[in-house]
Design a protein around this motif. Structure first.
Motif, short mmCIF file in Angstrom:
data_model
loop_
_atom_site.label_atom_id
_atom_site.label_comp_id
_atom_site.label_asym_id
_atom_site.label_seq_id
_atom_site.Cartn_x
_atom_site.Cartn_y
_atom_site.Cartn_z
N HIS A 1 36.32 -9.77 116.17
CA HIS A 1 35.55 -9.69 117.42
C HIS A 1 34.97 -8.28 117.57
O HIS A 1 35.47 -7.44 118.32
CB HIS A 1 36.45 -10.05 118.60
CG HIS A 1 36.94 -11.47 118.55
ND1 HIS A 1 36.10 -12.56 118.69
CD2 HIS A 1 38.19 -11.97 118.36
CE1 HIS A 1 36.81 -13.67 118.59
NE2 HIS A 1 38.07 -13.34 118.39
N VAL A 2 33.92 -8.04 116.79
CA VAL A 2 33.21 -6.76 116.79
C VAL A 2 31.71 -7.06 116.87
O VAL A 2 31.28 -8.19 116.64
CB VAL A 2 33.53 -5.94 115.52
CG1 VAL A 2 34.99 -5.50 115.51
CG2 VAL A 2 33.21 -6.75 114.27
N ASN A 3 30.93 -6.02 117.19
CA ASN A 3 29.48 -6.22 117.36
C ASN A 3 28.67 -5.77 116.15
O ASN A 3 27.46 -5.55 116.25
CB ASN A 3 28.98 -5.49 118.61
CG ASN A 3 29.19 -3.98 118.49
OD1 ASN A 3 29.88 -3.51 117.59
ND2 ASN A 3 28.60 -3.23 119.43
N TYR A 4 29.31 -5.65 115.00
CA TYR A 4 28.61 -5.16 113.81
C TYR A 4 27.46 -6.09 113.41
O TYR A 4 27.57 -7.32 113.47
CB TYR A 4 29.58 -5.03 112.63
CG TYR A 4 30.68 -4.02 112.81
CD1 TYR A 4 30.50 -2.88 113.59
CD2 TYR A 4 31.91 -4.20 112.19
CE1 TYR A 4 31.51 -1.95 113.75
CE2 TYR A 4 32.93 -3.27 112.33
CZ TYR A 4 32.72 -2.15 113.13
OH TYR A 4 33.73 -1.23 113.29
N LEU A 5 26.37 -5.45 112.96
CA LEU A 5 25.21 -6.19 112.46
C LEU A 5 24.83 -5.77 111.04
O LEU A 5 24.00 -6.44 110.41
CB LEU A 5 24.00 -5.97 113.38
CG LEU A 5 24.06 -6.63 114.76
CD1 LEU A 5 22.91 -6.13 115.63
CD2 LEU A 5 24.03 -8.15 114.64
N TYR A 6 25.41 -4.68 110.56
CA TYR A 6 25.02 -4.14 109.25
C TYR A 6 26.27 -3.76 108.47
O TYR A 6 27.28 -3.33 109.04
CB TYR A 6 24.15 -2.88 109.42
CG TYR A 6 22.94 -3.08 110.30
CD1 TYR A 6 21.73 -3.52 109.76
CD2 TYR A 6 23.01 -2.82 111.67
CE1 TYR A 6 20.61 -3.70 110.58
CE2 TYR A 6 21.91 -2.99 112.48
CZ TYR A 6 20.71 -3.44 111.94
OH TYR A 6 19.61 -3.63 112.75
N PHE A 7 26.17 -3.92 107.16
CA PHE A 7 27.24 -3.42 106.30
C PHE A 7 26.65 -3.13 104.92
O PHE A 7 25.66 -3.72 104.50
CB PHE A 7 28.41 -4.41 106.20
CG PHE A 7 28.12 -5.68 105.44
CD1 PHE A 7 28.33 -5.77 104.07
CD2 PHE A 7 27.67 -6.81 106.11
CE1 PHE A 7 28.08 -6.95 103.38
CE2 PHE A 7 27.42 -7.99 105.43
CZ PHE A 7 27.63 -8.07 104.06
N VAL A 8 27.26 -2.19 104.24
CA VAL A 8 26.87 -1.83 102.88
C VAL A 8 28.11 -1.33 102.16
O VAL A 8 29.02 -0.76 102.79
CB VAL A 8 25.76 -0.75 102.87
CG1 VAL A 8 26.29 0.58 103.43
CG2 VAL A 8 25.20 -0.56 101.48
N ARG A 9 28.15 -1.55 100.87
CA ARG A 9 29.32 -1.14 100.10
C ARG A 9 29.38 0.38 99.97
O ARG A 9 28.38 1.04 99.72
CB ARG A 9 29.29 -1.78 98.71
CG ARG A 9 30.57 -1.63 97.92
CD ARG A 9 30.68 -2.65 96.82
NE ARG A 9 30.87 -3.99 97.41
CZ ARG A 9 30.80 -5.12 96.71
NH1 ARG A 9 30.55 -5.07 95.42
NH2 ARG A 9 30.98 -6.28 97.30
N LYS A 10 30.57 0.91 100.15
CA LYS A 10 30.77 2.35 100.06
C LYS A 10 30.75 2.81 98.60
O LYS A 10 30.81 1.98 97.68
CB LYS A 10 32.12 2.71 100.71
CG LYS A 10 32.16 2.54 102.22
CD LYS A 10 33.51 2.96 102.77
CE LYS A 10 33.55 2.84 104.29
NZ LYS A 10 34.87 3.26 104.84
N PRO A 11 30.66 4.13 98.39
CA PRO A 11 30.64 4.64 97.01
C PRO A 11 31.85 4.24 96.17
O PRO A 11 31.77 4.25 94.94
CB PRO A 11 30.59 6.16 97.21
CG PRO A 11 29.90 6.34 98.52
CD PRO A 11 30.39 5.19 99.37
#
Length: 297
Positions: A262-272
């Motif tokens: 239950h979060v409002n995240y809309l973006y994600f990308v893999r970390k280094p």
């Protein structure tokens, strides 16, 4: 005439000795009989037909399907393992990759709605399965589908239904989570991004779906022409979910698809570190992270 002389009978001592000798003979005879019976008994028992022994079942081989394998990858794995089993067994093995593809085209799943499925991608549960030389591809596929049903029965879909998602939608989302999330703690977060983007009518922008639709290996970069394509699995361009699952997810990803964070995240990308993901609800924060980590500004 002279009187006839009667023969004298045995004396009492002789009678006693004769009786003792007879008794000893009887006892000896009884002992001999007992010894003969004891000696002959094993042979009598052995004269009966031996109890048939049940042959031990043949030692099975194993085929391992990792979570996130596609149906095509599973067929390749079946082909390789069947070849190894044939070499070790020294005789033909029924299992084959070609027959596996045929056996996994369609099926009726009593645990799923709708029951009749014409595309089994997503339903072939990843796990370790035993097989012997006579195991058919149909039997292996049936065991995978039964294992899927056993696991699917533990999933509560009430939250997904509130979001107007069907069971098949949840399975599609689970397959995307399986292909995107490597760290277990990222699964419900990736799920939340997908839910939030669907709710906001945004494109999902998940490259794994396009790779599946165009059969692009993970070792190759996606070309701009591929990003511009109208392939139904191009979630960079087309809104909504892809038409089918893009892999066969395990239970953890299925549960995450049914229960997003239950979060409002809309973006994600893999970390280094190439394992964990960076998540944010801010487009500007996302752009700044991409620029700071060499993804392009």
């Amino acid at each position: 005439m002279m009187p006839v002389k009667k023969p004298r009978g045995p004396s009492p001592e002789q009678i006693r000795r004769r009786r003792l000798a007879a008794l000893v003979g009887i006892v000896a005879a009884l002992i001999a009989v007992v010894i003969a019976v004891v000696v002959a008994l094993p042979h009598v028992r052995g004269s009966h037909p031996p109890t048939p022994t049940v042959a031990a079942p043949p030692k099975p081989f194993r085929v391992v399907f990792p979570e996130g394998f596609t149906r095509a990858q599973m067929a390749q794995r079946v082909q390789v393992v069947a070849r190894i089993a044939k070499r070790k067994k020294g005789r033909p093995v029924v299992l084959s990759g070609k027959q596996y593809l045929g056996a996994t085209q369609r099926a009726v799943l009593p645990c799923f709605t709708p029951h009749r499925q014409t595309k089994l991608e997503g339903f072939l549960f990843p796990a370790t399965y035993d097989f012997v030389a006579t195991t058919t591809s149909r039997q292996l596929a049936t065991e995978q589908l039964q294992t899927f049903c056993d696991n699917w029965s533990s999933v509560n879909l009430s939250y997904a239904r509130k979001k107007n998602l069907t069971p098949y939608d949840v399975l599609i989302i689970a397959s995307m989570i399986e292909r995107e999330a490597l760290a277990p703690e990222d699964r419900p977060l990736v799920s939340a991004v997908i839910y939030n983007r669907l709710h906001a009518h945004m494109t999902l922008g998940i490259d794994a779906t396009l790779r599946y639709g165009l059969n692009i290996p993970s070792t190759q970069s996606i070309l701009q022409s591929q990003l511009d394509s109208n392939n139904p699995y191009n979630t960079r361009k087309l809104p909504g979910l892809p038409p089918t699952p893009i892999a066969n997810p395990g239970l953890a990803s299925i549960q995450a698809a049914a229960h997003p964070a239950h979060v409002n995240y809309l973006y994600f990308v893999r970390k280094p570190d190439l394992v964990h993901h960076y998540f944010t609800a801010s487009a500007s924060a996302f752009a700044h992270y991409l620029c700071a980590h060499g993804y392009g500004c």
